[in-house]
Design an enzyme around this catalytic site. Structure first.
Site, short mmCIF file in Angstrom:
data_model
loop_
_atom_site.label_atom_id
_atom_site.label_comp_id
_atom_site.label_asym_id
_atom_site.label_seq_id
_atom_site.Cartn_x
_atom_site.Cartn_y
_atom_site.Cartn_z
N ASN A 9 0.87 -1.18 0.00
CA ASN A 9 0.00 0.00 0.00
C ASN A 9 0.90 1.23 0.00
O ASN A 9 1.51 1.55 1.02
CB ASN A 9 -0.89 -0.02 1.25
CG ASN A 9 -1.69 1.26 1.39
OD1 ASN A 9 -1.83 2.04 0.45
ND2 ASN A 9 -2.23 1.48 2.59
N LYS A 11 0.08 4.20 -0.13
CA LYS A 11 -0.57 5.37 0.47
C LYS A 11 -0.38 6.57 -0.46
O LYS A 11 -0.35 6.40 -1.67
CB LYS A 11 -0.03 5.65 1.88
CG LYS A 11 0.02 4.41 2.75
CD LYS A 11 0.19 4.75 4.19
CE LYS A 11 0.44 3.48 4.98
NZ LYS A 11 0.13 3.60 6.37
N HIS A 95 -9.57 0.61 5.03
CA HIS A 95 -8.25 0.85 5.63
C HIS A 95 -8.45 1.79 6.82
O HIS A 95 -9.27 2.70 6.78
CB HIS A 95 -7.29 1.46 4.60
CG HIS A 95 -5.88 1.52 5.11
ND1 HIS A 95 -5.45 2.51 5.96
CD2 HIS A 95 -4.83 0.68 4.92
CE1 HIS A 95 -4.18 2.29 6.26
NE2 HIS A 95 -3.78 1.19 5.64
N GLU A 97 -6.90 4.28 7.85
CA GLU A 97 -6.78 5.73 7.56
C GLU A 97 -8.07 6.25 6.93
O GLU A 97 -8.45 7.40 7.15
CB GLU A 97 -5.55 5.97 6.68
CG GLU A 97 -4.27 5.79 7.49
CD GLU A 97 -3.06 5.31 6.72
OE1 GLU A 97 -3.04 5.45 5.48
OE2 GLU A 97 -2.13 4.77 7.37
N GLU A 167 -5.30 -5.38 10.65
CA GLU A 167 -4.31 -4.32 10.81
C GLU A 167 -4.58 -3.57 12.11
O GLU A 167 -5.40 -2.64 12.14
CB GLU A 167 -4.40 -3.33 9.65
CG GLU A 167 -4.06 -3.91 8.30
CD GLU A 167 -3.53 -2.82 7.38
OE1 GLU A 167 -2.37 -2.95 6.97
OE2 GLU A 167 -4.24 -1.86 7.10
N GLY A 173 2.33 2.10 10.63
CA GLY A 173 3.21 3.25 10.46
C GLY A 173 3.94 3.66 11.73
O GLY A 173 4.52 4.74 11.80
N SER A 212 3.43 -2.31 10.33
CA SER A 212 4.89 -2.29 10.51
C SER A 212 5.56 -3.62 10.14
O SER A 212 6.51 -4.05 10.81
CB SER A 212 5.26 -1.85 11.94
OG SER A 212 4.80 -0.53 12.16
C1 PEP Z 1 -0.71 0.00 5.83
O1 PEP Z 1 -0.57 1.02 5.18
O2 PEP Z 1 -1.71 -0.68 5.70
C2 PEP Z 1 0.36 -0.38 6.76
C3 PEP Z 1 0.24 -1.50 7.41
O3 PEP Z 1 1.41 0.49 6.91
P1 PEP Z 1 2.83 0.15 7.59
O4 PEP Z 1 3.32 -1.14 6.99
O5 PEP Z 1 3.70 1.32 7.22
O6 PEP Z 1 2.60 0.02 9.06
#
Ligand code: PEP
Length: 250
Positions: A9, A11, A95, A97, A167, A173, A212
């Site tokens: 992703n 983003k 997601h 976000e 998640e 992040g 992460s």
């Molecule tokens: C994500 O964007 O879904 C995500 C898990 O980001 P990160 O791997 O940076 O934590």
């Protein structure tokens, strides 16, 4: 046997030049004949060009979100048919976000899930708790509620052509991943919930872990029995690291 999936992703990162460097680097590094499916989710404006870059490979393309409506006066939105038209096979829905920053409710996420499937896309349904919710012992009730919102509209059969991504919001992040045991506990509960409705779908539905994921922790996370790959944000922007994560998935 579930085939692992590793999704990147991006983003709201990238540029035409950066994306070309990233994708060429990645294609050079991905192992031919690897077991894991690989998916890239660039920002909307880069979907077409990224699709051209991966067109001779097995790498799939996905959107980061989709409009719940099919077409019309929805300024700024992108429909499932449009995503299909530019070569997407998958789309992220729900997601964290989108839920947290843009206020997407469980019911809107469910409508997006339906819109995605109606367009022939495979939705990657993202679920997960915040740190406060985890600390209050509410992880399973939050994840249940997010899943139930979709299941109430679609029925369990829809999960036969979908992917679930667990998640935990506190791990996205932040550099602080869930431990393999923490993630496995939730993945196992998700699979058990699906199994109570349909055992065959529970056995086949892919449940990704996101939060992460890095080259240094991917292998131990992906070794857990109910973790079928990853949804990767920051580390998917580095070709060598993302390729190592894909290799860790098989
Ligand atoms: C994500 O964007 O879904 C995500 C898990 O980001 P990160 O791997 O940076 O934590």
């Amino acid at each position: 046997m579930r085939r692992p999936l590793v999704a990147g992703n991006w983003k709201m990162h990238g540029s035409r030049a950066d994306n070309a460097t990233l994708v060429h680097g990645l294609l050079d590094l991905l192992q031919p004949g690897a077991r894991a499916d690989v998916l890239l989710c660039p920002p909307f404006v880069y979907l077409w060009e990224t699709g051209r870059l991966v067109k001779d490979s097995d790498v799939a393309l996905g959107g980061q979100s989709v409009c719940a409506e099919a077409q019309g006066a929805f300024t700024g939105e992108v429909s499932g048919a449009m995503l299909r038209d530019v070569g997407c096979r998958y789309v992220l829905v729900g997601h964290s976000e989108r839920r947290q920053v843009y206020g997407e409710s469980d019911s809107l996420v469910a409508r997006k899930f339906v819109a995605a499937q109606a367009s022939g896309l495979v939705p990657v349904l993202c679920v997960g708790e915040t740190l406060d919710e985890r600390e209050a012992g509410r992880t399973s009730s939050v994840v249940d509620r997010q899943l139930d919102a979709v299941l109430a509209v679609t029925g369990v059969g829809a999960l036969g052509s979908a992917v679930i991504a667990y998640e935990p919001v506190w791990a996205i992040g932040t550099g602080r991943n869930a431990t393999p045991d923490q993630a496995q506990e939730v993945h196992e509960a998700i699979r058990a919930k699906v199994a109570a409705l349909d055992g065959t779908i529970a056995d086949s539905v892919r449940i990704l872990y996101g939060g992460s994921v890095k080259a240094s922790n991917a292998r131990e996370l992906f070794a857990m029995p109910d973790i079928d790959g990853g949804l990767v944000g920051g580390a998917s922007l580095k070709a060598d690291e993302f390729a190592q994560i894909c290799a860790a998935a098989g």
